[in-house]
Write a protein that holds these residues in place. Structure first.
Motif, PDB file in Angstrom:
ATOM      1  N   ILE A  24       9.023   9.980  11.554  1.00 43.08           N
ATOM      2  CA  ILE A  24       8.222   9.896  10.334  1.00 43.08           C
ATOM      3  C   ILE A  24       6.873  10.540  10.621  1.00 43.08           C
ATOM      4  N   VAL A  25       6.479  11.476   9.758  1.00 44.18           N
ATOM      5  CA  VAL A  25       5.126  12.018   9.799  1.00 44.18           C
ATOM      6  C   VAL A  25       4.418  11.499   8.557  1.00 44.18           C
ATOM      7  N   ALA A  26       3.435  10.651   8.752  1.00 46.28           N
ATOM      8  CA  ALA A  26       2.726  10.025   7.644  1.00 46.28           C
ATOM      9  C   ALA A  26       1.277  10.482   7.615  1.00 46.28           C
ATOM     10  N   GLU A  27       0.630  10.269   6.473  1.00 47.30           N
ATOM     11  CA  GLU A  27      -0.797  10.526   6.355  1.00 47.30           C
ATOM     12  C   GLU A  27      -1.519   9.185   6.428  1.00 47.30           C
ATOM     13  N   LYS A  28      -2.192   8.934   7.540  1.00 42.08           N
ATOM     14  CA  LYS A  28      -2.882   7.660   7.735  1.00 42.08           C
ATOM     15  C   LYS A  28      -4.158   7.628   6.921  1.00 42.08           C
ATOM     16  N   PRO A  29      -4.322   6.616   6.064  1.00 49.71           N
ATOM     17  CA  PRO A  29      -5.612   6.471   5.390  1.00 49.71           C
ATOM     18  C   PRO A  29      -6.672   6.017   6.389  1.00 49.71           C
ATOM     19  N   PRO A  30      -7.916   6.433   6.208  1.00 49.94           N
ATOM     20  CA  PRO A  30      -8.988   5.893   7.040  1.00 49.94           C
ATOM     21  C   PRO A  30      -9.086   4.376   6.870  1.00 49.94           C
ATOM     22  N   MET A  56       0.848  -1.197   0.000  1.00 50.71           N
ATOM     23  CA  MET A  56       0.000   0.000   0.000  1.00 50.71           C
ATOM     24  C   MET A  56       0.885   1.249   0.000  1.00 50.71           C
ATOM     25  N   ASP A  57       0.534   2.217  -0.834  1.00 48.12           N
ATOM     26  CA  ASP A  57       1.307   3.446  -0.949  1.00 48.12           C
ATOM     27  C   ASP A  57       0.842   4.441   0.113  1.00 48.12           C
ATOM     28  N   ILE A  58       1.721   4.765   1.055  1.00 45.97           N
ATOM     29  CA  ILE A  58       1.408   5.694   2.138  1.00 45.97           C
ATOM     30  C   ILE A  58       2.087   7.036   1.860  1.00 45.97           C
ATOM     31  N   LYS A  59       1.325   8.108   1.983  1.00 45.71           N
ATOM     32  CA  LYS A  59       1.891   9.445   1.786  1.00 45.71           C
ATOM     33  C   LYS A  59       2.722   9.830   3.004  1.00 45.71           C
ATOM     34  N   ILE A  60       3.983  10.178   2.757  1.00 47.21           N
ATOM     35  CA  ILE A  60       4.882  10.612   3.824  1.00 47.21           C
ATOM     36  C   ILE A  60       4.988  12.135   3.777  1.00 47.21           C
ATOM     37  N   LEU A  61       4.601  12.784   4.854  1.00 48.16           N
ATOM     38  CA  LEU A  61       4.666  14.240   4.930  1.00 48.16           C
ATOM     39  C   LEU A  61       6.062  14.726   5.288  1.00 48.16           C
ATOM     40  N   TYR A  62       6.799  13.903   6.061  1.00 49.73           N
ATOM     41  CA  TYR A  62       8.162  14.264   6.455  1.00 49.73           C
ATOM     42  C   TYR A  62       8.851  13.029   7.020  1.00 49.73           C
ATOM     43  N   GLU A  63      10.159  12.935   6.761  1.00 54.73           N
ATOM     44  CA  GLU A  63      10.927  11.842   7.349  1.00 54.73           C
ATOM     45  C   GLU A  63      12.395  12.250   7.461  1.00 54.73           C
ATOM     46  N   ASP A  64      13.022  11.905   8.575  1.00 55.86           N
ATOM     47  CA  ASP A  64      14.466  12.019   8.723  1.00 55.86           C
ATOM     48  C   ASP A  64      14.939  10.833   9.551  1.00 55.86           C
ATOM     49  N   ASN A  65      16.100  10.921  10.155  1.00 56.63           N
ATOM     50  CA  ASN A  65      16.641   9.788  10.914  1.00 56.63           C
ATOM     51  C   ASN A  65      15.943   9.562  12.258  1.00 56.63           C
ATOM     52  N   PHE A  66      15.070  10.482  12.645  1.00 53.06           N
ATOM     53  CA  PHE A  66      14.478  10.422  13.985  1.00 53.06           C
ATOM     54  C   PHE A  66      12.961  10.230  13.985  1.00 53.06           C
TER      55      PHE A  66
END
Length: 230
Positions: free
Chosen positions: A13-19, A1-11
């Motif tokens: 992950i901010v993801a967009e959770k699908p309903p 499943m393709d999940i939209k990542i709003l931001y990621e670094d080494n510490f």
């Protein structure tokens, strides 16, 4: 499943959770977001069983911005920030009805009923204080549901089903909520409640810089009855 990542670094992950997807494994054993992200990290970085820690939760029907930690120290820092109410979480909600005032604060005592996976407003010693602020954005009249209102909700505490319970208790149940909205209680099958994790603001666990993220709801009913922009 393709999940939209709003931001990621080494510490983090901010993801967009699908309903419809749980934030982590639960008793249904359905595919969950944490497992999806772990598999993605393992594949991309060739690391077996990478660490990902859940910082806060979203109910399964709720979509939008969610924060995970990629290291144990980052998770510890962010969990403490959450406990100290330093993580700012704002939601969009479509409710049935119109609030009496354009903005306000609800303060209630919530008691979780584990056997029913529900919470109720009840002033007992085991109940926990729940605080949220709301702001009315727009109200539209519909033929099927009457007045529907788009609210921005600033969650001050993180109780079980808090927004759903408090809004229903104050006469503004969420559209599509089969647990707390009587109009939808007898509907069979899946019902997508109109609640979205819209804004997320927090201090980065390493740099301590304030980060801000926005996630907009999908272009579908009832969201598409309103003008949502940022």
């Amino acid at each position: 499943m393709d999940i939209k990542i709003l931001y990621e670094d080494n510490f983090i992950i901010v993801a967009e959770k699908p309903p419809k997807i749980p934030v982590q494994k639960d008793k249904t054993n359905d595919l969950d977001l944490l497992s999806i992200l772990k598999e993605r990290l393992s594949r991309e970085h060739k690391v077996e069983n990478p660490y990902i820690g859940l910082v806060h939760r979203l109910d399964r029907p709720v979509g939008g911005a969610i924060l995970y930690a990629k290291t144990k120290p980052a998770n510890a820092f962010l969990s403490k920030e959450l406990q100290d109410r330093n993580i700012d979480k704002k939601y969009l909600a479509v409710v049935c009805g119109k609030p009496e005032t354009d903005q306000g604060v609800f303060i209630d005592k919530l008691l979780k009923i584990g056997s029913k996976n529900m919470s109720v407003v009840r002033d007992t010693k085991d109940a926990k204080e729940a605080i949220l602020e709301y702001k009315l954005i727009e109200t539209n009249n519909t033929d099927e549901y009457g007045p529907l209102s788009l609210l921005e909700i600033d969650l001050k505490t993180g109780r079980h089903h808090q927004i759903r319970v408090q809004m229903s208790h104050h006469g503004l149940p969420l559209w599509g909520d089969t647990k707390y909205n009587e109009e939808f209680a007898n509907k069979t099958g899946w019902s997508q409640i109109a609640l979205w994790s819209y804004k997320l603001s927090f201090r980065h666990p390493k740099t301590k810089q304030i980060l801000n993220f926005i996630s907009n709801p999908y272009d579908e009913y009832p969201w598409n009855q309103f003008k949502i922009s940022e």
